[in-house]
Each structure stands twice: as structure tokens, then as C-alpha cells.
Design an enzyme around this catalytic site. Sequence first.
Site, PDB file in Angstrom:
ATOM      1  CG  ASP A 113      33.059  34.138  46.270  1.00 59.69           C
ATOM      2  OD1 ASP A 113      31.827  33.535  46.110  1.00 59.69           O
ATOM      3  OD2 ASP A 113      33.238  34.564  45.011  1.00 59.69           O
ATOM      4  CG  ASP A 174      27.053  30.406  43.126  1.00 62.09           C
ATOM      5  OD1 ASP A 174      25.998  30.508  42.608  1.00 62.09           O
ATOM      6  OD2 ASP A 174      28.095  30.633  42.201  1.00 62.09           O
TER       7      ASP A 174
HETATM    8  N1  GLY Z   1      30.773  31.543  41.812  1.00 57.63           N
HETATM    9  C1  GLY Z   1      30.918  29.961  41.780  1.00 57.63           C
HETATM   10  C2  GLY Z   1      30.710  29.300  40.872  1.00 57.63           C
HETATM   11  O1  GLY Z   1      31.261  29.317  39.585  1.00 57.63           O
HETATM   12  O2  GLY Z   1      30.323  28.164  40.886  1.00 57.63           O
END
Ligand code: GLY
Length: 390
Positions: A113, A174
Site C-alpha cells: 500500500d 486495489d
Molecule cells: N485495501 C483497500 C480497501 O479496503 O479498499
Amino acid sequence: MNTKLYNFSILLLTLSIFVSCKQQEKTFNSEENLKTRYHKFLDYKPDSLAFPRSFSVLKNEINKVPSKDWTSGFYAGNLWQLYELTHNNQYKELAQNWTSFIEKEKFNYNEHDMGFKVFCSFGQGLKHNKTNQEYKDIIIKSSQTLSTRFNDTVGSIRSWDFNKENWNFPVIIDNMMNLEMLFEATKISKDSSFHKIAVKHANTTLKNHFREDNSCFHVLDYNPETGTVRLKVTHQGYNDSSSWARGQGWAIYGFTMAYRYTHDKRYLDRAEATANFYLNHKNLPADGIPYWDFNDPSIPKAPRDVSAATVVSSAFVELYQFTKNQKYLEYSKKIIETLESSAYILEPTINAPFILKHSTGNWPKKDEIDEPIVYGDYYYLETLLRLKAL
Ligand code: GLY
């Protein structure tokens, strides 16, 4: 005038005065409420271990996280964007402070992330000082760290390291959002390796992550030795074949953004196809704010997800710029109109640095359901700024 007609006219007049008063009251309250919400950010003191992530209305408590949490960059990003909207230097000073707490993440090799954390904070800061070498160096180092998670056989950046008993090389939709930092890192450093990794990741996602109906899976698990797909499953959606609303948002945003850097028409087509799946879905409510998953059988009682709406509304401003298709712009404007009604703005009495209610974080874990969440605000502010810049 006969008595019936007279009474009817009086009724009409009373009704129109009532409606107009209500409209004025709504507009006045919403504007005032928004200003109050913005001010709450000035009251929340910098603390490197307490990034505000969400707010529990039930417990009247802020959920605070350290910089390693995937959401940490959004808070600094919100402050940068509030500064851009208001030109109030107090937001800038706070933004600089909170951004600096994230620097150590550039050495975090344990998850993917980095884009959310580093680009939503340092990247936003760089917009306000395009020659800030310190911020540039942090973005480049973070991109080098993220690049170590790229597997050339798979053609993707590995998302998560947990659940090793079931997953060998998980990649979630994501992850498309990390590519913006990589594309920018190449622009800053002139090192093309980041751009190349981003393109390979986007191409692999394009090939494997989408269904016939143009919705996307959440998690794909790959065999890291052969690159073949082992599993197509979900982690945050209703089930493996459902369409998790925010996941659709990440796909639309991710491919629209990837088109910005590459002009690869396949990315734009992908963004549009998934955008149309989203817009035309029979379960998208009339006010435009999706349920957290398009296939939750409890719809219309299922919780909404404002964060999915704001990710999409922001992406749609950009998608409109590339396609000139008004329907995307209309959706973005409708979302802002819906959110700026009092129903979605957090009450002024709540002392926490959040703006909007009704986001859903992780429904399967029963975590952050129908709450104010930091990234719902981030993409709301980004939508406002993108609309303003048109
Ligand atoms: N991992 C990112 C979300 O929860 O959208």
C-alpha cells in the site's frame, strides 16, 4: 374567486413557502456544517502514532492507527487538499507535520500500500512545491521498495503476505492505485523501471482480473513460479462472484489514471466498461451512493459505501476529460450534491476530523460499517478539486 379555488390557492402558496424555506434551510445548514467539519481538522493535534482512520458513532471514538496502516496517507492528503480549497496556511502546516510522520514507510517492504501511504501524502505535498527534493527522494525510495514486490513471471506486484496457507501470490484490484506513484517516480527520476513495472502490472490486471460482465474480482492468487492464476476470490466483498463496490471503484480509477500516463486505449476502454457496469447496475440507488457490494442479498437494507462513491466520482471527472462523455461528469456532480445534503455530512457536534458519514470499510470482518472513514473524505475533496479545475 369561489371558496374552493381560494382555499386551493392558499394551500399552494403555503406549500411553496414551506418548500422554499426547507430548501434554504438545507443549503444553509449544509454549508455551515461543511465549514464546521473542515474546522475540526484544525483541532486535531499531530501525533505520529494516531492517524485518524475512522470514527465510531456508537462508541463516540476515533479509530487511530500508526503510519504502517494502509490508510495513514489519506489524513495528510486531506489536510493538503483542505489547504488547496481554503488557502488557509494552518492546514498546510498540519499537512507538513502529518506528512513527515509517514517518511519511515519508505523502508516498509512488507506490503503493497505504498501508493496510498506515500503518494496521497508526499505526492499531494509535491503539488504545492514542485521543487521539493526531499519529497521527491522519498517518493523514489518508496517506489524502489515497492518494486521489490514485483514478480516478472507473474507480471504483478504482490499485494499481501498474510494468509500464506491459502494464497501463494495474492494480487488485489486495489493494487492498481499504487501505480500512480510508480509512474510519477519515473517522471521525477527519469528511471524508466518504475513505469515499466506499472505497465506490466496494469496489463496483467487487464488480462485476468475482469469478468464477462466487466465487473472485477477482488483477489487473484497466482503461482509465482509459472504465473498462472490459481484462484479468483474475494476478501472484502460479499462472496467470490459478487461485485464489491469499492473494488469496482479502484478498477475504474486505476485504469483511468493508467491511461493518463500511457495513452494505452485498452486502459481507457477497460475503465469505461467497468464504469458502465457500475452506472447501469440495477442495484445502484437513485442518489448514486452504492451499497457496499452490488450483490448483497439484503439490499435495500444493506449499508451504503460513500467511499466507493467518492473514489468513482473523482475517477469520473478524469474519465469525462478523456472521453467527453457527459454522463460521467453528471454522476460526479450528482454525488457531490447528494453528499452535501445534511444526510451525509457528519453532525457538527462530533469532535473528530472527518467530513462524511456512511462509508463501509470491511463488511466480512464487521469492521467500520456505515461510518465516517478517512478515504471517503479524501476522494470527496479530490472530486471537489477536480471539478473546480475543469
Ligand atoms: N485495501 C483497500 C480497501 O479496503 O479498499
